[in-house]
Design a protein around this motif. Structure first.
Motif, short mmCIF file in Angstrom:
data_model
loop_
_atom_site.label_atom_id
_atom_site.label_comp_id
_atom_site.label_asym_id
_atom_site.label_seq_id
_atom_site.Cartn_x
_atom_site.Cartn_y
_atom_site.Cartn_z
N ARG A 130 0.76 -1.19 0.13
CA ARG A 130 0.11 -0.10 -0.09
C ARG A 130 0.80 1.32 -0.01
O ARG A 130 2.15 1.18 0.36
CB ARG A 130 -1.05 0.01 1.14
CG ARG A 130 -0.19 0.06 2.68
CD ARG A 130 -1.10 -0.06 3.47
NE ARG A 130 -2.27 0.67 3.74
CZ ARG A 130 -3.17 0.90 4.43
NH1 ARG A 130 -3.49 -0.31 5.21
NH2 ARG A 130 -4.28 1.80 4.41
N THR A 131 0.50 2.24 -0.22
CA THR A 131 1.11 3.57 -0.54
C THR A 131 0.81 4.42 1.06
O THR A 131 -0.34 4.45 1.51
CB THR A 131 0.58 4.54 -1.45
OG1 THR A 131 0.66 3.94 -2.75
CG2 THR A 131 1.16 5.83 -1.53
N VAL A 132 1.97 4.96 1.55
CA VAL A 132 1.65 5.55 2.84
C VAL A 132 2.53 6.79 2.50
O VAL A 132 3.42 7.13 1.94
CB VAL A 132 2.75 4.80 3.81
CG1 VAL A 132 2.49 5.52 4.98
CG2 VAL A 132 2.29 3.44 4.01
N ILE A 133 1.59 8.07 3.12
CA ILE A 133 2.06 9.47 2.96
C ILE A 133 2.98 9.93 4.23
O ILE A 133 2.18 9.64 5.31
CB ILE A 133 0.85 10.18 2.38
CG1 ILE A 133 0.24 9.78 1.30
CG2 ILE A 133 1.45 11.65 2.13
CD1 ILE A 133 0.98 9.57 0.02
N LEU A 134 3.97 10.44 4.06
CA LEU A 134 4.69 10.98 5.27
C LEU A 134 4.76 12.32 5.28
O LEU A 134 4.96 12.91 4.23
CB LEU A 134 6.09 10.32 5.40
CG LEU A 134 6.84 10.24 6.61
CD1 LEU A 134 6.05 9.43 7.61
CD2 LEU A 134 8.25 9.88 6.18
N SER A 135 4.82 13.13 6.25
CA SER A 135 4.77 14.41 6.43
C SER A 135 6.31 14.79 5.99
O SER A 135 7.23 14.40 6.28
CB SER A 135 4.45 15.10 7.65
OG SER A 135 5.22 14.72 8.72
N VAL A 136 6.38 16.17 5.88
CA VAL A 136 7.65 17.01 5.77
C VAL A 136 8.36 16.90 7.02
O VAL A 136 7.64 16.92 8.11
CB VAL A 136 7.53 18.46 5.08
CG1 VAL A 136 6.94 18.32 3.68
CG2 VAL A 136 6.59 19.41 5.85
N PRO A 137 9.35 17.07 7.21
CA PRO A 137 10.18 16.67 8.40
C PRO A 137 10.02 18.29 9.11
O PRO A 137 10.04 19.31 8.80
CB PRO A 137 11.98 16.75 8.02
CG PRO A 137 11.97 17.23 6.72
CD PRO A 137 10.66 16.92 6.04
N ASP A 138 9.84 18.12 10.59
CA ASP A 138 9.65 19.00 11.53
C ASP A 138 11.04 19.08 12.44
O ASP A 138 11.26 18.40 12.95
CB ASP A 138 8.31 19.07 12.56
CG ASP A 138 8.41 19.93 13.54
OD1 ASP A 138 9.04 20.98 13.45
OD2 ASP A 138 7.49 19.79 14.38
N VAL A 139 11.87 19.83 12.00
CA VAL A 139 13.25 20.11 12.59
C VAL A 139 13.22 20.90 13.76
O VAL A 139 12.83 22.14 13.70
CB VAL A 139 14.25 20.34 11.59
CG1 VAL A 139 15.61 20.43 12.25
CG2 VAL A 139 14.31 19.44 10.41
N ARG A 140 13.73 20.48 14.93
CA ARG A 140 13.64 21.18 16.14
C ARG A 140 15.00 21.13 16.82
O ARG A 140 15.81 20.28 16.72
CB ARG A 140 12.59 20.64 17.22
CG ARG A 140 11.25 20.66 16.52
CD ARG A 140 10.32 20.39 17.66
NE ARG A 140 10.26 18.83 17.76
CZ ARG A 140 9.72 17.97 17.02
NH1 ARG A 140 9.00 18.29 15.93
NH2 ARG A 140 9.76 16.69 17.56
N VAL A 141 15.42 22.30 17.56
CA VAL A 141 16.65 22.23 18.04
C VAL A 141 16.28 22.53 19.61
O VAL A 141 15.83 23.23 19.98
CB VAL A 141 17.75 23.24 17.64
CG1 VAL A 141 18.90 23.24 18.46
CG2 VAL A 141 17.91 22.69 16.22
N GLY A 142 17.27 21.58 20.61
CA GLY A 142 17.03 21.88 22.06
C GLY A 142 17.31 20.71 22.77
O GLY A 142 17.90 19.79 22.36
N PRO A 143 17.32 20.83 24.06
CA PRO A 143 17.42 19.50 24.95
C PRO A 143 16.70 18.31 24.51
O PRO A 143 15.53 18.49 23.99
CB PRO A 143 17.13 19.84 26.50
CG PRO A 143 16.92 21.67 26.33
CD PRO A 143 16.69 21.99 25.11
N LYS A 144 17.31 17.17 24.73
CA LYS A 144 16.81 16.09 24.14
C LYS A 144 15.33 15.73 24.45
O LYS A 144 14.38 15.62 23.37
CB LYS A 144 17.72 14.63 24.51
CG LYS A 144 17.41 13.62 23.70
CD LYS A 144 18.53 12.54 24.14
CE LYS A 144 18.48 10.99 23.23
NZ LYS A 144 19.70 10.38 23.70
#
Length: 200
Positions: A131-145
């Protein structure tokens, strides 16, 4: 909620297959041979995971993704700041002259590298279920783990969802780096997909 043992074993094997698939795409992007493996993939309670991550106060760069509602899944890759810089240097080395003046190069590169890994995992899962699965664009964040992970757990429901944590190693001629990968999956939806595909 915990995955049943058969679902967890199959899901883990597909994660590991998808991660290994990403090596070719990363190699093409950086014009060098890569190896990418995931190991120590284990289910973990959210409270324990966040408690563990809270101990690490160093800056991290994280990229989060969501799949469509027919295949509910969240994937987050977390790199230490040092690891993120090493990955960026290795990936962009063939183009360093052209890219060195770009703003936010580390965030952009980690977003793209994570995108390749996440799509490779989704590809392995989609192939298994045909089946086809759609993935979102990356949400990139910076900070403590823990802080960069918490946003990806906003929709987490402990009654229905399971969390898996995997250790990912990346290596090439110019690189030896590692990251943590967190996956959140709806147990009932995953079991239904497995059942429909006749794989359990």
């Amino acid at each position: 909620m915990e995955l049943n043992p058969k679902s967890r074993q199959l899901f883990t094997s597909l994660i590991e297959e998808g991660v290994s698939r990403s090596a070719d795409a990363l190699g093409k992007m950086s014009r060098t041979e890569w190896g990418v493996i995931s190991s120590s993939t284990n289910e973990i309670p959210a409270v324990r995971l966040l408690s563990w991550f809270h101990r690490d106060k160093t800056p991290h760069v994280a990229a989060g993704f969501e799949s469509d509602k027919d295949f509910p899944l969240e994937v987050v890759l977390l790199f230490s700041e040092k690891g993120a810089k090493a990955v960026t240097e290795a990936v962009t080395k063939p183009f360093s002259e052209r890219l060195r003046r770009m703003d936010d190069l580390v965030r952009l590169t980690i977003g793209e590298v994570s995108n390749i890994v996440a799509h490779s995992i989704i590809g392995a899962l989609a192939d298994k279920f045909d089946r086809t699965v759609i993935l979102s664009v990356p949400d990139v964040r910076v900070g403590p783990k823990a802080e960069v992970l918490e946003k990806s757990l906003e929709r987490y429901d402990g009654r229905n969802d399971a969390i898996l944590l995997s250790h990912v190693e990346m290596f090439s001629e110019n690189l030896a780096a590692e990251c943590s990968m967190v996956l959140v999956v709806n147990e009932a939806a995953l079991a239904e997909l497995f059942e429909r595909a006749g794989v359990l």
